[in-house]
Design a protein around this motif. Sequence first.
Motif, PDB file in Angstrom:
ATOM      1  N   ASN A 110      -4.528  -2.029   0.614  1.00 27.30           N
ATOM      2  CA  ASN A 110      -5.585  -1.564   1.527  1.00 27.30           C
ATOM      3  C   ASN A 110      -6.628  -0.656   0.895  1.00 27.30           C
ATOM      4  OD1 ASN A 110      -3.257  -2.262   3.188  1.00 27.30           O
ATOM      5  ND2 ASN A 110      -4.506  -1.506   4.889  1.00 27.30           N
TER       6      ASN A 110
ATOM      7  N   THR B  14       6.454  -2.108   6.158  1.00 29.49           N
ATOM      8  CA  THR B  14       7.611  -1.258   6.463  1.00 29.49           C
ATOM      9  C   THR B  14       8.958  -1.995   6.370  1.00 29.49           C
ATOM     10  OG1 THR B  14       6.118  -0.134   7.988  1.00 29.49           O
ATOM     11  CG2 THR B  14       8.453   0.420   8.154  1.00 29.49           C
TER      12      THR B  14
ATOM     13  N   LYS C 217       0.832  -1.212   0.000  1.00 29.58           N
ATOM     14  CA  LYS C 217       0.000   0.000   0.000  1.00 29.58           C
ATOM     15  C   LYS C 217       0.865   1.259   0.000  1.00 29.58           C
ATOM     16  CE  LYS C 217      -0.473   0.036   5.020  1.00 29.58           C
ATOM     17  NZ  LYS C 217      -1.212  -0.678   6.059  1.00 29.58           N
TER      18      LYS C 217
ATOM     19  N   SER D   5       5.362  -5.864  10.709  1.00 29.60           N
ATOM     20  CA  SER D   5       6.807  -5.627  10.854  1.00 29.60           C
ATOM     21  C   SER D   5       7.273  -5.647  12.318  1.00 29.60           C
ATOM     22  CB  SER D   5       7.199  -4.292  10.211  1.00 29.60           C
ATOM     23  OG  SER D   5       6.952  -4.327   8.825  1.00 29.60           O
TER      24      SER D   5
ATOM     25  N   ARG E 251       2.082 -10.232   7.513  1.00 34.38           N
ATOM     26  CA  ARG E 251       1.809  -9.140   6.566  1.00 34.38           C
ATOM     27  C   ARG E 251       2.822  -8.023   6.806  1.00 34.38           C
ATOM     28  NH1 ARG E 251      -2.723  -9.916   9.610  1.00 34.38           N
ATOM     29  NH2 ARG E 251      -2.451  -7.793  10.383  1.00 34.38           N
TER      30      ARG E 251
HETATM   31  C1  LIG Z   1      -0.328  -1.629   6.683  1.00 28.31           C
HETATM   32  C2  LIG Z   1      -0.733  -2.958   7.153  1.00 28.31           C
HETATM   33  C3  LIG Z   1       0.222  -3.955   7.419  1.00 28.31           C
HETATM   34  C4  LIG Z   1       1.720  -3.738   7.323  1.00 28.31           C
HETATM   35  O1  LIG Z   1       2.184  -3.060   8.435  1.00 28.31           O
HETATM   36  P1  LIG Z   1       3.762  -2.797   8.672  1.00 28.31           P
HETATM   37  O2  LIG Z   1       3.814  -2.377  10.086  1.00 28.31           O
HETATM   38  O3  LIG Z   1       4.158  -1.714   7.723  1.00 28.31           O
HETATM   39  O4  LIG Z   1       4.471  -4.058   8.411  1.00 28.31           O
HETATM   40  C5  LIG Z   1      -0.253  -5.202   7.787  1.00 28.31           C
HETATM   41  N1  LIG Z   1      -1.565  -5.465   7.907  1.00 28.31           N
HETATM   42  C6  LIG Z   1      -2.511  -4.535   7.671  1.00 28.31           C
HETATM   43  C7  LIG Z   1      -3.935  -4.886   7.814  1.00 28.31           C
HETATM   44  C8  LIG Z   1      -2.127  -3.252   7.297  1.00 28.31           C
HETATM   45  O5  LIG Z   1      -3.069  -2.330   7.083  1.00 28.31           O
END
Ligand SMILES: *Cc1c(COP(=O)(O)O)cnc(C)c1O
Length: 232
Positions: free
Chosen positions: A57, A225, A36, A207, A222
Motif C-alpha cells: 500500500n 491479517t 504492507k 480477511s 486480498r
Molecule cells: C490492508 C488491505 C487489505 C488486507 O486487509 P486484511 O483485513 O488485513 O486482510 C486488503 N485490501 C486493501 C486495499 C488493503 O489496504
Amino acid sequence: MSNLKTQIEAVTAQIEVAAKQAKRSANDITLLAVSKTKPESSIIDAFNAGQRCFGENYIQEAEQKILSLKANTILSNDIQWHFIGPIQSNKTKKIAELFDWVQSVDRLKIAKRLNEQRPEALAPLNICLQVNISEEIQKAGVSIDEVFELASQISTMSSLKLRGLMAIPANTDDETLLQKQFNKLKQVFEELKSQHPSVDTLSMGMSQDMQLAINNGSTMVRIGTAIFGKRN
Ligand SMILES: *Cc1c(COP(=O)(O)O)cnc(C)c1O
C-alpha cells in the motif's frame, strides 16, 4: 513448519471451502497476500510456502522491499507485485517502474501518468479500477457511474492493460449490506467484461469477508491479517 506456511494453508483451505459452496473452482480465485507493514523476511517465508502474489500500500515501504527482493536471486523474478494503496500523482513513476499490477486507479490523470511512465522494456501494467461501492463520500474510488468511461479511456492506453475492478466495501458487520455491495460490483464487472475482452479480475474480499466475496463472484481475495497476523 513455519507459522506463515500454516496460515497460508489455512486461508487456501478456506478459499476452497467457499468456492465449493459457491459451486465454483478454487482455481479461479487468486490469493493476494497483503504484506504492507510486514518485513521482508515474512515475504520470503510466504514465498517459500509457495505464495507468489503480494500486495503493498505504501510506495516508500514497498520500494525498499521490492528492490531488495528483486536483488535476491533465489526469488528470481517470480514475485508478482500489486499496488493496492491510495495513489498520489507524484508517486506514479515509482509505481509504474516497480509493480506488475495497480488495483487502485481511480482517476484519468493517474492512468495517463502510469501509461506514460511505464518503462517500455516492461510488459503493460495490469490495471484494476477501484470502485467506491459503499458510496461513502470520504472513500476512495470511482463511482459506479464513472467506471465505464474511465475503463474505455484506459483500454486505449498501450502501456496499460485493463484487467478489472477492485473494491473495499463498507466497514460493517451487516452481511446483508455487504452482500448487496458485492453483488452490485459483480454486475458492473460482468458488464465491463462484455465490453472489454481483457477484463478478467474482480478483486474483492479481505480477511473478514472473504467467504461472502467468493460467494459473490470474486476472482481475487486480498488477505493481510489472516496470513501475517495483526498489523501494528
Ligand atoms: C490492508 C488491505 C487489505 C488486507 O486487509 P486484511 O483485513 O488485513 O486482510 C486488503 N485490501 C486493501 C486495499 C488493503 O489496504
